[in-house]
Scaffold this active site. Structure first.
Site, short mmCIF file in Angstrom:
data_model
loop_
_atom_site.label_atom_id
_atom_site.label_comp_id
_atom_site.label_asym_id
_atom_site.label_seq_id
_atom_site.Cartn_x
_atom_site.Cartn_y
_atom_site.Cartn_z
N GLU A 44 -12.42 -8.96 -9.52
CA GLU A 44 -12.05 -8.63 -10.92
C GLU A 44 -13.27 -8.17 -11.70
O GLU A 44 -13.22 -7.20 -12.46
CB GLU A 44 -11.43 -9.86 -11.60
CG GLU A 44 -10.03 -10.18 -11.12
CD GLU A 44 -9.51 -11.45 -11.77
OE1 GLU A 44 -9.10 -11.40 -12.92
OE2 GLU A 44 -9.55 -12.52 -11.11
N HIS A 47 3.19 5.00 -4.79
CA HIS A 47 3.76 4.53 -6.07
C HIS A 47 3.90 3.00 -6.09
O HIS A 47 4.74 2.47 -6.80
CB HIS A 47 5.11 5.17 -6.37
CG HIS A 47 5.16 6.65 -6.11
ND1 HIS A 47 4.84 7.58 -7.06
CD2 HIS A 47 5.46 7.35 -4.97
CE1 HIS A 47 4.96 8.81 -6.52
NE2 HIS A 47 5.31 8.68 -5.26
N SER A 93 -9.52 -22.63 -12.41
CA SER A 93 -9.19 -22.56 -13.82
C SER A 93 -9.47 -23.91 -14.45
O SER A 93 -9.31 -24.95 -13.82
CB SER A 93 -7.71 -22.21 -13.98
OG SER A 93 -7.23 -22.67 -15.22
#
Ligand code: ARG
Length: 476
Positions: free
Chosen positions: A308, A168, A295
């Protein structure tokens, strides 16, 4: 000058297949129905299949040895033209099959026109796709092995590194980082097995089914299957046994897409973990800079773009599986043009999977593990609570009672913000008097890890045994 429309495809107004048509196709219909700009990718398989067919036709005295020699000569030249980029692919000739056949006829005349004896584009395309896919699947199997080797290597270097295992996404029990990596080795090993199993059904010969019903020529289908390597482990030729099924079903492509989708899902799970582990809040690993990007606005950023994107591309491969399976749904026997739509999703699935496996094998080799950060995190969430319960069970408590005792201990420790191992012995004894000084060994991360030594468990001794097994299996 021949009057065959195949000879001068651009001069004619009707299509390649017949004089039956009284009006030309519109530009739009031609573009809509053509597949040459994507299926030209099948050219090698198409020529390979045609040569096997022609050699069999000649062996069966359906065409002459001279015709066969002409076909072989023509195909050699076409191969060279395609490889050098000189081949003139024509939209008007619809697909890879008609383009190659038209050029063959241009080069060798009537022999070229005899190649299609006892054959249809329906069994031809089914054969081409199977041959092409088989080759790609073999490459993918090799890439899967490379990825597993990379994972085994990083596992081997980090058997003793401890991180929190999660359920979890809550800290559960300490595990070895090597063990964690080997979990993915298991997944990719099964992916390899799945592909090997699908390969058996891909590797079966449709040629001889002709358009849909078989053919009146005395073809030797076994000979063609042997020539194309469509044989089982014992060398027996694998030939599709029902002509209607052979030309129409694409379940082999669906099965491959399913295996590819499962593999991408495994990649995606690994990606998700790498992304989380690389985040500042975790800081468990560093991924080599060449797999990350910056970035344009935030100078401090290093983004895990490769994992990703892999996670994102998983959606597209799963989508291709949906596309292919939906394509097949409700198609009546036998061949329908719908099936031309099998190619782009199949091609993209293969490309995406191959690129992703290749880049992951490299990227895994470029992971830097940060053992201190992992151990610090493992010490945070009472990861050894189960070990205290197990300790009490060894002292004679029933497990359920031990579980309750530990819950009290965890509650008390968390009230003061300390780990169980940081509670004084007297405090621990206040929860249960059987607790003695040896409890601290059980409460240590390493003690916990070593204790989990069932087969397949995270104890270093087990992890090392698994690494040895994988090494032998992968010849690594
Ligand atoms: N380009 C076609 C395909 O990919 C080849 C088979 C065409 N057969 C036909 N009967 N129109 O499926």
């Amino acid at each position: 000058m021949s009057t065959n429309p195949l000879d001068n495809p651009l001069d004619r107004k009707s299509q390649a297949w017949s004089a039956l048509f009284s009006e030309p196709m519109s530009e739009l219909v031609q573009r809509y129905t053509a597949s040459v700009f994507f299926d030209k990718r099948l050219w090698q398989a198409d020529i390979q299949g045609s040569l096997a067919h022609a050699r069999m036709l000649s062996a069966q005295n359906i065409i002459s040895v001279q015709d066969l020699a002409s076909i072989e000569r023509g195909m050699a030249q076409i191969t060279q033209e395609i490889e050098s980029g000189a081949f003139d692919w024509k939209l008007a000739l619809e697909d890879v099959h008609l383009n190659i056949e038209a050029r063959l006829t241009q080069l060798v005349g009537d022999a070229g026109k005899r190649l299609h004896t006892g054959r249809s584009r329906n069994d031809q395309v089914a054969t081409d796709v199977r041959l092409w896919l088989r080759g790609e699947m073999d490459l993918i199997a090799g890439l899967l092995v490379e990825l597993q080797k990379a994972l085994v290597q990083i596992a081997d270097k980090n058997v003793e590194v401890i991180l929190p295992g999660f359920t979890h996404l809550q800290v559960a029990q300490p595990v070895s980082f090597g063990h964690h990596m080997l979990a993915y080795v298991e997944m990719f090993a099964r992916d390899g097995q799945r592909l090997a199993d699908v390969r058996k059904r891909v590797n079966c010969l449709p040629l001889g089914a002709a358009a849909l019903a078989g053919t009146s020529y005395p073809l030797d289908r076994d000979m063609v299957a042997r020539a194309l390597g469509m044989v089982d482990e014992s060398g027996q030729p694998q030939v599709c046994q029902n002509s209607l099924d052979a030309v129409s079903d694409r379940d082999f492509a669906i099965e491959f897409a399913a295996a590819a989708a499962v593999c991408m899902v495994h990649i995606s799970r690994l990606s998700e973990e790498l992304i989380i582990w690389m985040s500042q809040s975790f800081g468990f690993i560093h991924i080599a800079d060449r797999f990350t990007t910056g970035s344009s606005i935030m100078p401090q950023k290093k983004n895990p773009d490769v994992p990703e994107l892999a996670r994102g591309k998983t959606g597209r491969v799963v989508g291709h599986l949906m596309g292919l399976i939906t394509l097949m749904k409700a198609q009546p026997l036998a061949y329908n043009k719908d099936n031309q739509e099998d190619k782009e999703p199949l091609f993209d699935t293969v490309d995406t999977l191959k690129d992703t496996l290749r880049i992951f094998a490299e990227m895994v080799g470029g992971i830097t593990v940060k053992p201190e950060a992992m151990e610090r995190a493992a010490l945070k969430g009472y990861a050894t609570a189960t070990d205290l319960a197990d300790y009490l069970v060894k002292k004679g408590l029933p497990f359920r009672d031990a579980h309750e005792v530990v819950a009290h201990a965890v509650k008390s420790a968390s009230a003061t913000g300390v780990d169980l191992s940081e509670l004084p012995l007297a405090v621990l004894q206040s929860f249960n008097p059987t607790i003695e000084a040896d409890v601290f060994e059980a409460l240590s991360l390493r003690g916990s890890l070593n204790a989990r030594s069932t087969l397949g468990g995270t104890a270093p001794v087990q992890v090392r045994a698994q690494i040895a097994r994988h090494r032998a299996r992968l010849a690594a």
